[in-house]
Design a protein around this motif. Sequence first.
Motif, PDB file in Angstrom:
ATOM      1  N   GLN A 290     -31.291 -21.765  -6.620  1.00  0.00           N
ATOM      2  CA  GLN A 290     -30.183 -20.945  -7.106  1.00  0.00           C
ATOM      3  C   GLN A 290     -30.698 -19.557  -7.442  1.00  0.00           C
ATOM      4  OE1 GLN A 290     -29.148 -20.628 -10.911  1.00  0.00           O
ATOM      5  NE2 GLN A 290     -27.342 -19.473 -10.396  1.00  0.00           N
ATOM      6  N   ASN A 291     -30.284 -18.572  -6.634  1.00  0.00           N
ATOM      7  CA  ASN A 291     -30.689 -17.180  -6.825  1.00  0.00           C
ATOM      8  C   ASN A 291     -32.184 -17.085  -7.069  1.00  0.00           C
ATOM      9  OD1 ASN A 291     -27.997 -16.440  -6.441  1.00  0.00           O
ATOM     10  ND2 ASN A 291     -27.540 -16.526  -8.603  1.00  0.00           N
ATOM     11  N   ASP A 292     -32.581 -16.458  -8.169  1.00  0.00           N
ATOM     12  CA  ASP A 292     -33.998 -16.260  -8.450  1.00  0.00           C
ATOM     13  C   ASP A 292     -34.551 -17.282  -9.441  1.00  0.00           C
ATOM     14  OD1 ASP A 292     -34.127 -14.066  -6.745  1.00  0.00           O
ATOM     15  OD2 ASP A 292     -33.474 -12.690  -8.316  1.00  0.00           O
ATOM     16  N   ASN A 293     -33.765 -18.302  -9.787  1.00  0.00           N
ATOM     17  CA  ASN A 293     -34.249 -19.320 -10.714  1.00  0.00           C
ATOM     18  C   ASN A 293     -35.281 -20.211 -10.037  1.00  0.00           C
ATOM     19  OD1 ASN A 293     -32.511 -18.349 -12.645  1.00  0.00           O
ATOM     20  ND2 ASN A 293     -30.938 -19.879 -12.273  1.00  0.00           N
ATOM     21  N   ASN A 294     -36.085 -20.876 -10.841  1.00  0.00           N
ATOM     22  CA  ASN A 294     -37.058 -21.816 -10.298  1.00  0.00           C
ATOM     23  C   ASN A 294     -36.338 -22.953  -9.602  1.00  0.00           C
ATOM     24  OD1 ASN A 294     -39.351 -20.452 -11.217  1.00  0.00           O
ATOM     25  ND2 ASN A 294     -39.245 -21.447 -13.203  1.00  0.00           N
ATOM     26  N   PRO A 295     -36.767 -23.330  -8.405  1.00  0.00           N
ATOM     27  CA  PRO A 295     -36.140 -24.446  -7.700  1.00  0.00           C
ATOM     28  C   PRO A 295     -36.314 -25.755  -8.464  1.00  0.00           C
ATOM     29  CG  PRO A 295     -37.419 -23.108  -6.195  1.00  0.00           C
ATOM     30  CD  PRO A 295     -37.764 -22.648  -7.585  1.00  0.00           C
TER      31      PRO A 295
ATOM     32  N   VAL B 273     -36.783 -29.719  -7.899  1.00  0.00           N
ATOM     33  CA  VAL B 273     -37.208 -30.661  -6.859  1.00  0.00           C
ATOM     34  C   VAL B 273     -36.978 -32.076  -7.369  1.00  0.00           C
ATOM     35  CG1 VAL B 273     -39.110 -31.414  -5.394  1.00  0.00           C
ATOM     36  CG2 VAL B 273     -38.935 -29.017  -6.075  1.00  0.00           C
ATOM     37  N   GLY B 274     -36.298 -32.891  -6.557  1.00  0.00           N
ATOM     38  CA  GLY B 274     -35.992 -34.260  -6.956  1.00  0.00           C
ATOM     39  C   GLY B 274     -34.717 -34.317  -7.781  1.00  0.00           C
ATOM     40  N   PHE B 275     -34.328 -35.531  -8.163  1.00  0.00           N
ATOM     41  CA  PHE B 275     -33.143 -35.695  -9.006  1.00  0.00           C
ATOM     42  C   PHE B 275     -33.560 -35.492 -10.450  1.00  0.00           C
ATOM     43  CE2 PHE B 275     -30.218 -38.598 -11.417  1.00  0.00           C
ATOM     44  CZ  PHE B 275     -29.129 -37.735 -11.361  1.00  0.00           C
ATOM     45  N   ARG B 276     -33.176 -34.344 -11.014  1.00  0.00           N
ATOM     46  CA  ARG B 276     -33.583 -33.961 -12.363  1.00  0.00           C
ATOM     47  C   ARG B 276     -32.350 -33.573 -13.164  1.00  0.00           C
ATOM     48  NH1 ARG B 276     -38.036 -30.816 -12.949  1.00  0.00           N
ATOM     49  NH2 ARG B 276     -37.478 -31.049 -15.139  1.00  0.00           N
ATOM     50  N   PRO B 277     -31.633 -34.561 -13.729  1.00  0.00           N
ATOM     51  CA  PRO B 277     -30.414 -34.239 -14.484  1.00  0.00           C
ATOM     52  C   PRO B 277     -30.683 -33.259 -15.622  1.00  0.00           C
ATOM     53  CG  PRO B 277     -30.772 -36.629 -14.421  1.00  0.00           C
ATOM     54  CD  PRO B 277     -31.898 -35.984 -13.681  1.00  0.00           C
ATOM     55  N   ASP B 278     -31.849 -33.338 -16.235  1.00  0.00           N
ATOM     56  CA  ASP B 278     -32.178 -32.414 -17.327  1.00  0.00           C
ATOM     57  C   ASP B 278     -32.200 -30.966 -16.831  1.00  0.00           C
ATOM     58  OD1 ASP B 278     -34.444 -33.253 -15.783  1.00  0.00           O
ATOM     59  OD2 ASP B 278     -35.788 -32.420 -17.301  1.00  0.00           O
ATOM     60  N   ALA B 279     -32.760 -30.737 -15.647  1.00  0.00           N
ATOM     61  CA  ALA B 279     -32.804 -29.394 -15.078  1.00  0.00           C
ATOM     62  C   ALA B 279     -31.462 -28.993 -14.467  1.00  0.00           C
ATOM     63  CB  ALA B 279     -33.904 -29.311 -14.026  1.00  0.00           C
ATOM     64  N   LEU B 280     -30.771 -29.959 -13.839  1.00  0.00           N
ATOM     65  CA  LEU B 280     -29.464 -29.652 -13.237  1.00  0.00           C
ATOM     66  C   LEU B 280     -28.449 -29.240 -14.295  1.00  0.00           C
ATOM     67  CD1 LEU B 280     -29.250 -32.578 -10.658  1.00  0.00           C
ATOM     68  CD2 LEU B 280     -29.630 -30.164 -10.152  1.00  0.00           C
ATOM     69  N   LYS B 281     -28.619 -29.723 -15.502  1.00  0.00           N
ATOM     70  CA  LYS B 281     -27.703 -29.370 -16.588  1.00  0.00           C
ATOM     71  C   LYS B 281     -27.616 -27.863 -16.760  1.00  0.00           C
ATOM     72  CE  LYS B 281     -28.020 -32.174 -19.973  1.00  0.00           C
ATOM     73  NZ  LYS B 281     -28.476 -32.902 -21.178  1.00  0.00           N
ATOM     74  N   GLY B 282     -28.698 -27.159 -16.465  1.00  0.00           N
ATOM     75  CA  GLY B 282     -28.706 -25.700 -16.579  1.00  0.00           C
ATOM     76  C   GLY B 282     -27.807 -25.011 -15.561  1.00  0.00           C
ATOM     77  N   LEU B 283     -27.388 -25.718 -14.516  1.00  0.00           N
ATOM     78  CA  LEU B 283     -26.503 -25.140 -13.497  1.00  0.00           C
ATOM     79  C   LEU B 283     -25.032 -25.341 -13.834  1.00  0.00           C
ATOM     80  CD1 LEU B 283     -28.360 -26.329 -10.273  1.00  0.00           C
ATOM     81  CD2 LEU B 283     -28.563 -24.137 -11.431  1.00  0.00           C
ATOM     82  N   VAL B 284     -24.768 -26.182 -14.848  1.00  0.00           N
ATOM     83  CA  VAL B 284     -23.386 -26.492 -15.219  1.00  0.00           C
ATOM     84  C   VAL B 284     -22.894 -25.389 -16.143  1.00  0.00           C
ATOM     85  CG1 VAL B 284     -21.887 -28.145 -16.369  1.00  0.00           C
ATOM     86  CG2 VAL B 284     -23.800 -28.957 -14.985  1.00  0.00           C
ATOM     87  N   ASP B 285     -21.718 -24.845 -15.824  1.00  0.00           N
ATOM     88  CA  ASP B 285     -21.137 -23.780 -16.669  1.00  0.00           C
ATOM     89  C   ASP B 285     -20.783 -24.294 -18.039  1.00  0.00           C
ATOM     90  OD1 ASP B 285     -21.395 -21.906 -14.711  1.00  0.00           O
ATOM     91  OD2 ASP B 285     -19.389 -22.238 -13.898  1.00  0.00           O
TER      92      ASP B 285
END
Length: 76
Positions: A57-62, A64-76
Amino acid sequence: MDNIVVYSKNNCMQCKMTKRYLSEHNVNFQEINVSNEPEYIDYLKGLGYQSVPVVMQNDNNPIVGFRPDALKGLVD
């Protein structure tokens, strides 16, 4: 948030779970399936990735893998 790309492949449980998580949280993303578009395999390998899913996502760190903790940061 926009410009989210999920690199995935067929028969990948972590890919399915990642896409489901994003969809359930109404996060728009573009999927690039490396099984259908193998030219992206070399692209990902060139960036140092050896597995999918890879969520960029843009310039954010990619992510890798299924990471709900990290994906949470993409949720508005």
